[in-house]
Design a protein around this motif. Structure first.
Motif, PDB file in Angstrom:
ATOM      1  N   ARG A 124       0.400 -43.512  60.163  1.00 42.59           N
ATOM      2  CA  ARG A 124       1.367 -42.882  59.278  1.00 42.59           C
ATOM      3  C   ARG A 124       0.652 -42.234  58.101  1.00 42.59           C
ATOM      4  O   ARG A 124      -0.183 -42.861  57.451  1.00 42.59           O
ATOM      5  N   ARG A 131       1.495 -40.773  54.541  1.00 44.68           N
ATOM      6  CA  ARG A 131       2.558 -40.705  53.540  1.00 44.68           C
ATOM      7  C   ARG A 131       2.569 -39.361  52.803  1.00 44.68           C
ATOM      8  O   ARG A 131       3.610 -38.950  52.288  1.00 44.68           O
ATOM      9  N   ASP A 132       1.430 -38.691  52.744  1.00 45.52           N
ATOM     10  CA  ASP A 132       1.340 -37.450  51.978  1.00 45.52           C
ATOM     11  C   ASP A 132       2.199 -36.342  52.574  1.00 45.52           C
ATOM     12  O   ASP A 132       2.915 -35.641  51.861  1.00 45.52           O
ATOM     13  N   SER A 191       4.216 -36.894  55.488  1.00 43.23           N
ATOM     14  CA  SER A 191       5.267 -37.478  56.337  1.00 43.23           C
ATOM     15  C   SER A 191       5.028 -37.173  57.809  1.00 43.23           C
ATOM     16  O   SER A 191       5.944 -36.785  58.539  1.00 43.23           O
ATOM     17  N   ASP A 225      -0.924 -48.542  56.970  1.00 43.09           N
ATOM     18  CA  ASP A 225      -0.254 -47.420  57.623  1.00 43.09           C
ATOM     19  C   ASP A 225      -0.622 -47.343  59.100  1.00 43.09           C
ATOM     20  O   ASP A 225      -0.617 -46.256  59.691  1.00 43.09           O
TER      21      ASP A 225
END
Length: 399
Positions: free
Chosen positions: A131, A133-134, A136, A369
């Motif tokens: 994953r 996060r920056d 998506s 992640d």
């Protein structure tokens, strides 16, 4: 025997055949010069194939070579040589497609269409999800755990797009193009406003004509298409729902997955799940079956029961004071996102107890992640990945 040694032997054999053919060519030219006046004028001279010298191998020799390569290279990244064989020319590609079996039969992922074919019946396919996060973005790789040299084989990628009333996860074959007009677009997962209900859409029509007719209402574009080569519809193939937890009772999330494109009979003895063999050759071609095909399918299949998956009930661990599931070492971090899904079986189905407890898909956290995803028959990698994506969406009403 490795692929390099096979190619080395093949080249030596080809050089020998080439010397013989050149010698025969000289003799043939001398013979033609002697008998030119006796040759019929309407006989066309022999022209070599335009696909290159590798396309002229005897079919029996070519079959044996590709078969030995396919059997020797079982895991990524070595399995890429099987794809290289399919890219040589048309004859190599056709024989490679005949030799390579489906994941259900061999447990291996080879061509992109393997991602939409059911997984193996016995041992699950081990994958993991990264994953970011920056941006998506969620990346699905094949393998037990991430490698340190970044040589993992990317299977699928998804990007989360937040909208005013819903959230979309656009699923693609590559991690740099999530356009719905791209040939790499495979489908999408859409949630409702609360993030409790999801609908999975496939860019390909399902094999069942009745499902196909009922799912064509969701158009990807307006009546005026962006391009004539873009498919006009998304096909709804599954629904995922999470049970509301308004009273905030203790316990994990409870979910149900209704797989409309998979019949319940697929988990029964002798049952089979739909297995596509190839992507549409052109998105501009008509992929819908004819009227006669629809009637024939409806008569053969008739009303059928779809497969429904439910989360496996965990047990309460007194010492740890938490709910636990046996992930067999594949999950190491406690998280509300972790789950295992089994088939929802009615007592009238007469399914053995061990089959009822067989985990079809499991998903869990192993790092900040990093998450593992293991799936098996009758789910495909595309369907399993979409189910796991639903767990990433925010669900304040379910926790």
């Amino acid at each position: 025997m490795s692929f390099k040694s096979i190619v080395r032997e093949l080249r030596e054999m080809k050089d020998g055949i080439g010397n013989i053919s050149r010698r025969r060519g000289v003799e043939g030219r001398n013979w033609r010069n002697r008998t030119r006046s006796h040759i019929a004028p309407d006989v066309a001279p022999f022209e070599p194939s335009e696909e290159g010298q590798w396309a002229n191998l005897p079919p029996e020799l070519l079959w044996d070579i590709i078969r030995r390569v396919e059997e020797s290279e079982t895991t990524w990244p070595a399995r890429t040589v099987v794809l290289f064989c399919a890219c040589v020319c048309k004859s190599w590609r056709e024989i490679t497609k005949e030799i390579v079996k489906t994941p259900e039969e061999c447990g291996r992922l080879t061509f992109p269409i393997s991602l939409k074919q059911p997984g193996p019946r016995e041992a699950p396919v081990h994958c993991f999800i990264k994953r970011s996060r920056d941006n998506s973005v969620y990346l699905l790789y094949i393998g037990l755990t991430p490698s340190g040299d970044e040589s993992d084989k990317l299977l699928l990628a998804a990007r989360r797009i937040r909208r005013a009333t819903s959230t979309d996860f656009v699923i693609s074959l590559v991690a740099y193009d999530f356009s719905r007009a791209s040939n790499t677009y495979l489908g999408k997962l859409r949630s409702n406003f609360l993030g409790t209900k999801f609908t999975l859409y496939d860019s390909q029509p399902p094999n069942d004509a009745s499902i196909q007719e009922s799912s064509q209402h969701n158009r990807r574009f307006r009546a005026k298409q962006v391009s004539p080569t873009v498919p006009a519809c998304n096909y709804s193939i599954a629904n995922i729902s999470y049970e509301l937890n308004i009273l905030r009772s203790r316990g994990p999330r409870r979910m149900l997955c209704a797989m409309h494109s998979i019949p319940f009979s697929s988990i029964q003895e002798g049952g089979t799940a739909p297995t596509p063999t190839s992507f549409p050759q052109s998105f501009g071609e008509k992929t819908s079956p004819s009227v006669s095909d629809v009637k024939e399918t409806a008569n053969d299949v008739g009303p059928r029961e779809s497969l429904v998956l439910k989360n496996k009930a965990p047990r309460w661990h007194e010492q740890l004071q938490c709910w636990c599931l046996n992930f067999k070492g594949r999950v190491t971090v406690a998280s509300v996102k972790n789950f295992q899904l089994v088939a929802a079986v009615d007592p009238s189905h007469n399914i053995p107890a061990d089959e009822q407890e067989k985990v079809i898909i499991q998903f869990g956290k192993i790092g900040k992640d990093i998450f593992t995803m293991d799936y098996r028959y009758p789910l495909s990698a595309f369907q399993a990945f979409a189910i796991c994506l639903s767990s990433f969406d925010t669900k304040p009403a379910c926790e």
